[in-house]
Design a protein around this motif. Sequence first.
Motif, mmCIF file in Angstrom:
data_model
loop_
_atom_site.group_PDB
_atom_site.id
_atom_site.type_symbol
_atom_site.label_atom_id
_atom_site.label_comp_id
_atom_site.label_asym_id
_atom_site.label_seq_id
_atom_site.Cartn_x
_atom_site.Cartn_y
_atom_site.Cartn_z
ATOM 1 N N THR A 71 4.067 -3.635 -8.608
ATOM 2 C CA THR A 71 5.343 -3.101 -9.108
ATOM 3 C C THR A 71 6.179 -2.491 -7.988
ATOM 4 O O THR A 71 7.384 -2.308 -8.150
ATOM 5 N N THR B 99 0.913 -9.869 -18.171
ATOM 6 C CA THR B 99 1.232 -11.128 -18.854
ATOM 7 C C THR B 99 0.940 -12.324 -17.955
ATOM 8 O O THR B 99 0.346 -13.318 -18.388
ATOM 9 N N LEU C 231 7.709 -3.757 -13.776
ATOM 10 C CA LEU C 231 6.901 -3.408 -14.944
ATOM 11 C C LEU C 231 5.461 -3.891 -14.796
ATOM 12 O O LEU C 231 5.217 -5.046 -14.435
ATOM 13 N N ASN C 232 4.526 -3.017 -15.098
ATOM 14 C CA ASN C 232 3.106 -3.377 -15.072
ATOM 15 C C ASN C 232 2.797 -4.470 -16.088
ATOM 16 O O ASN C 232 1.990 -5.367 -15.837
ATOM 17 N N ILE C 233 3.463 -4.392 -17.229
ATOM 18 C CA ILE C 233 3.191 -5.334 -18.307
ATOM 19 C C ILE C 233 3.577 -6.770 -17.921
ATOM 20 O O ILE C 233 3.005 -7.743 -18.434
ATOM 21 N N THR C 234 4.529 -6.902 -17.001
ATOM 22 C CA THR C 234 4.910 -8.234 -16.514
ATOM 23 C C THR C 234 3.732 -8.905 -15.831
ATOM 24 O O THR C 234 3.428 -10.078 -16.076
ATOM 25 N N LEU D 285 4.916 -1.754 -26.618
ATOM 26 C CA LEU D 285 5.022 -2.186 -25.218
ATOM 27 C C LEU D 285 5.077 -0.986 -24.271
ATOM 28 O O LEU D 285 4.497 -1.028 -23.184
ATOM 29 N N ILE D 286 5.760 0.065 -24.689
ATOM 30 C CA ILE D 286 5.837 1.279 -23.866
ATOM 31 C C ILE D 286 4.457 1.900 -23.703
ATOM 32 O O ILE D 286 4.082 2.348 -22.605
ATOM 33 N N GLU E 118 2.562 -0.176 -21.243
ATOM 34 C CA GLU E 118 3.081 0.058 -19.888
ATOM 35 C C GLU E 118 2.545 1.370 -19.324
ATOM 36 O O GLU E 118 2.100 1.425 -18.167
ATOM 37 N N LEU F 64 -1.206 0.994 -18.501
ATOM 38 C CA LEU F 64 -1.411 0.222 -17.276
ATOM 39 C C LEU F 64 -1.040 1.028 -16.038
ATOM 40 O O LEU F 64 -1.699 0.928 -14.991
ATOM 41 N N LYS F 65 -0.003 1.840 -16.165
ATOM 42 C CA LYS F 65 0.425 2.674 -15.027
ATOM 43 C C LYS F 65 -0.640 3.708 -14.693
ATOM 44 O O LYS F 65 -0.916 3.987 -13.514
ATOM 45 N N THR G 104 -0.243 -1.446 -9.880
ATOM 46 C CA THR G 104 0.695 -0.511 -9.251
ATOM 47 C C THR G 104 1.292 -1.066 -7.962
ATOM 48 O O THR G 104 2.506 -0.966 -7.729
#
Length: 287
Positions: free
Chosen positions: A39, A200, A194-197, A22-23, A26, A29-30, A36
């Motif tokens: 977030t 999703t 979080l970008n991953i949010t 996940l890191i 993230e 994506l950043k 961006t």
Amino acid sequence: MKKIKERILNLFLLFLSLVVFLIIIEITLKIQGTYTNLTKNKLIVSISGYERPKSSFQNHNHPDLNFTIRNFYDSDGVKNLSNKTTSQKKNIIAFFGDSMTENVGVNDNMSFTSILNAMFMDEFNVVNYGVGGYGIDQIFLRYLKYKNHDIKHVFYFFMTGDFPASDLIFFNKDGTYKIKKKEISKFFHFLGKLNITYLTIDAFYQARAKIFEHHTLINKDFYSKALANKINKIFYTKKPISDMKVLKTYEKDFAKILQLFKKEVEKNNTKFHVVIFPSIENIEYFN
């Protein structure tokens, strides 16, 4: 004992691998910068607790006929059948209310707003500000949000279930009122950073639209607002209370908020009207 330790170790390694994975996503994506701007947004819940997402499409399957009904909500978050954004419209006849007003499952050419707009032509613009599931407190707060639109007439479409079953408005002994600002926890604010949010959320909406005819698609610029409202609705909104004493209190609050609604509308040099669904139950309840 040895097997238990091995299982615990394996579970820990699996969890660690997932965290590392996940890191990595993230960070990727950043670097890409796709989400961006999102977030950077603070998760702010709508004044009325929740609302329809701005710039969004909602597809609904007709329960009896074999076709899909599509509703569009413009960049103001208002159900809109024209190409002109609601805030740009002039001489508005505004309808506020719950699902009966919103007409979600009604085809565009059969909606009451289309019929009335065809009657009034260029004299007025009939606008549907309704949201399914709203009580009188949310309906009133929705008016406050849009009162700067060029509204000439407000029609509140009364239904028997419109009593305020929430804690959005508090009345003081002197008759004044206070609007409670909805807040969500730091944990959810962290998720909103979080970008991953947003990846999703994006994946969920896109996948659902491809798999199901009945779906919603939102402009990704408004994911933060949609996320805040969804979190509030799931984790913070109180469930309806069936206790009769409490319901009697809600009925009294309904009367107060209705008077408040009328007062605020007329203060804005706008005419206020109440529409009652033509049934004995609705008429007797309103009286």
